[in-house]
Motif scaffolding. Structure first.
Motif, PDB file in Angstrom:
ATOM      1  N   UNK A 195       0.849  -1.188   0.000  1.00  0.00           N
ATOM      2  CA  UNK A 195       0.000   0.000   0.000  1.00  0.00           C
ATOM      3  C   UNK A 195       0.885   1.240   0.000  1.00  0.00           C
ATOM      4  N   UNK A 196       0.643   2.121  -0.941  1.00  0.00           N
ATOM      5  CA  UNK A 196       1.330   3.408  -0.960  1.00  0.00           C
ATOM      6  C   UNK A 196       0.400   4.465  -0.396  1.00  0.00           C
ATOM      7  N   UNK A 197       0.924   5.262   0.511  1.00  0.00           N
ATOM      8  CA  UNK A 197       0.117   6.301   1.148  1.00  0.00           C
ATOM      9  C   UNK A 197       0.908   7.605   1.134  1.00  0.00           C
ATOM     10  N   UNK A 198       0.444   8.574   0.391  1.00  0.00           N
ATOM     11  CA  UNK A 198       1.162   9.849   0.352  1.00  0.00           C
ATOM     12  C   UNK A 198       0.865  10.629   1.631  1.00  0.00           C
ATOM     13  N   UNK A 199       1.912  10.876   2.401  1.00  0.00           N
ATOM     14  CA  UNK A 199       1.756  11.622   3.653  1.00  0.00           C
ATOM     15  C   UNK A 199       2.328  13.031   3.572  1.00  0.00           C
ATOM     16  N   UNK A 200       3.204  13.262   2.587  1.00  0.00           N
ATOM     17  CA  UNK A 200       3.940  14.518   2.615  1.00  0.00           C
ATOM     18  C   UNK A 200       4.798  14.550   3.873  1.00  0.00           C
ATOM     19  N   UNK A 201       4.895  15.722   4.461  1.00  0.00           N
ATOM     20  CA  UNK A 201       5.763  15.876   5.628  1.00  0.00           C
ATOM     21  C   UNK A 201       4.992  15.836   6.952  1.00  0.00           C
ATOM     22  N   UNK A 202       3.674  15.761   6.878  1.00  0.00           N
ATOM     23  CA  UNK A 202       2.866  15.567   8.073  1.00  0.00           C
ATOM     24  C   UNK A 202       3.148  16.583   9.165  1.00  0.00           C
ATOM     25  N   UNK A 203       3.222  16.081  10.396  1.00  0.00           N
ATOM     26  CA  UNK A 203       3.443  16.953  11.549  1.00  0.00           C
ATOM     27  C   UNK A 203       4.860  17.506  11.600  1.00  0.00           C
ATOM     28  N   UNK A 204       5.771  16.951  10.821  1.00  0.00           N
ATOM     29  CA  UNK A 204       7.120  17.502  10.790  1.00  0.00           C
ATOM     30  C   UNK A 204       7.078  18.945  10.295  1.00  0.00           C
ATOM     31  N   UNK A 205       6.350  19.185   9.231  1.00  0.00           N
ATOM     32  CA  UNK A 205       6.266  20.539   8.678  1.00  0.00           C
ATOM     33  C   UNK A 205       5.577  21.496   9.644  1.00  0.00           C
ATOM     34  N   UNK A 206       4.436  21.080  10.179  1.00  0.00           N
ATOM     35  CA  UNK A 206       3.702  21.981  11.079  1.00  0.00           C
ATOM     36  C   UNK A 206       4.485  22.253  12.356  1.00  0.00           C
ATOM     37  N   UNK A 207       5.249  21.273  12.817  1.00  0.00           N
ATOM     38  CA  UNK A 207       6.065  21.474  14.026  1.00  0.00           C
ATOM     39  C   UNK A 207       7.195  22.465  13.763  1.00  0.00           C
ATOM     40  N   UNK A 208       7.899  22.283  12.656  1.00  0.00           N
ATOM     41  CA  UNK A 208       9.024  23.188  12.366  1.00  0.00           C
ATOM     42  C   UNK A 208       8.547  24.611  12.110  1.00  0.00           C
ATOM     43  N   UNK A 209       7.327  24.758  11.595  1.00  0.00           N
ATOM     44  CA  UNK A 209       6.784  26.101  11.369  1.00  0.00           C
ATOM     45  C   UNK A 209       6.654  26.883  12.673  1.00  0.00           C
ATOM     46  N   UNK A 210       6.456  26.191  13.776  1.00  0.00           N
ATOM     47  CA  UNK A 210       6.310  26.889  15.053  1.00  0.00           C
ATOM     48  C   UNK A 210       7.638  27.477  15.527  1.00  0.00           C
ATOM     49  N   UNK A 211       8.733  27.090  14.915  1.00  0.00           N
ATOM     50  CA  UNK A 211      10.051  27.592  15.320  1.00  0.00           C
ATOM     51  C   UNK A 211      10.422  28.865  14.564  1.00  0.00           C
ATOM     52  N   UNK A 212       9.570  29.289  13.654  1.00  0.00           N
ATOM     53  CA  UNK A 212       9.883  30.473  12.853  1.00  0.00           C
ATOM     54  C   UNK A 212       9.545  31.751  13.601  1.00  0.00           C
TER      55      UNK A 212
END
Length: 212
Positions: A195-212
């Motif tokens: 099964x292939x499931x496209x997740x993108x970057x998930x919570x990794x992206x939203x978490x790193x955005x909080x460091x900006x």
């Protein structure tokens, strides 16, 4: 920056420059994704250094290695953020980060935060027989699965290791047909449905955005 997956596995990644205010201290298996996010979002205030991805196989080494890296870099940055989830440390990494006064990514492992921790917790009970791979682990399948389990020497052990699994889930961070094909081949080698499931970057992206 061109990344070599074998170097990321064995050695990690040294910070190219100390120009940012925030140091991301990450697993080498996340280097491609973090650098892609940095480029896409213009996060020039963040530097990246990575510990060897092979610690994925030896999670007991992660807390001490994180501590050493934090102490080494602490004086050069306003903030250090640890881009690891628990990753098999049984809470020891979280305790170490609390002791050091640094934050880390939430979740039990990268499969969870790529899926989204909330979404992963909802399906965990239904997918306890799923074996997960990310982009990095598809590329490094032999180094992280086939050879460490001795399947290159004793392929007859496959069913003993994977007999209770039913499918391989490829959590795709990117849309690369060659990776999809390789992930499908990994499933065939393990005797599992695919099964292939496209997740993108998930919570990794939203978490790193909080460091900006």
């Amino acid at each position: 920056m061109k990344l070599d997956d074998n170097i990321l596995t064995e050695q990690g990644l040294a910070s190219a420059a100390q120009t940012g205010r925030v140091l991301l201290l990450a697993c080498g298996a996340l280097a491609h994704e973090i650098l892609a996010l940095k480029r896409a979002n213009g996060w020039n205030h963040m530097d990246l250094t990575c510990l060897p991805a092979k610690f994925h196989l030896y999670p007991d080494k992660i807390p001490a290695a994180v501590e050493e890296a934090v102490l080494k870099n602490r004086d050069d940055y306003e903030q250090i953020f640890v881009v690891y989830a628990d990753c098999g440390t049984g809470g020891l990494l979280q305790a170490k980060c609390a002791e050091l006064g640094v934050e880390m990514v939430e979740g039990p492992h990268c499969y969870s935060f790529f899926e989204g921790n909330d979404s992963f917790s909802e399906i965990a009970d239904e997918e306890f027989t799923a074996f997960y791979l990310t982009d990095f682990l598809v590329r490094q399948f032999d180094a992280f699965v086939w050879k460490p389990m001795g399947l290159d020497r004793h392929p007859e052990l496959r069913d003993m290791y994977f007999g209770n699994y039913t499918k391989l889930v490829y959590q795709a961070q990117t849309n690369v047909p060659a990776l999809d094909e390789k992930a499908r081949e990994c499933a065939e080698r393990l005797g599992l449905d695919y099964e292939r499931r496209f997740t993108g970057y998930g919570d990794l992206e939203s978490t790193l955005k909080t460091l900006s």
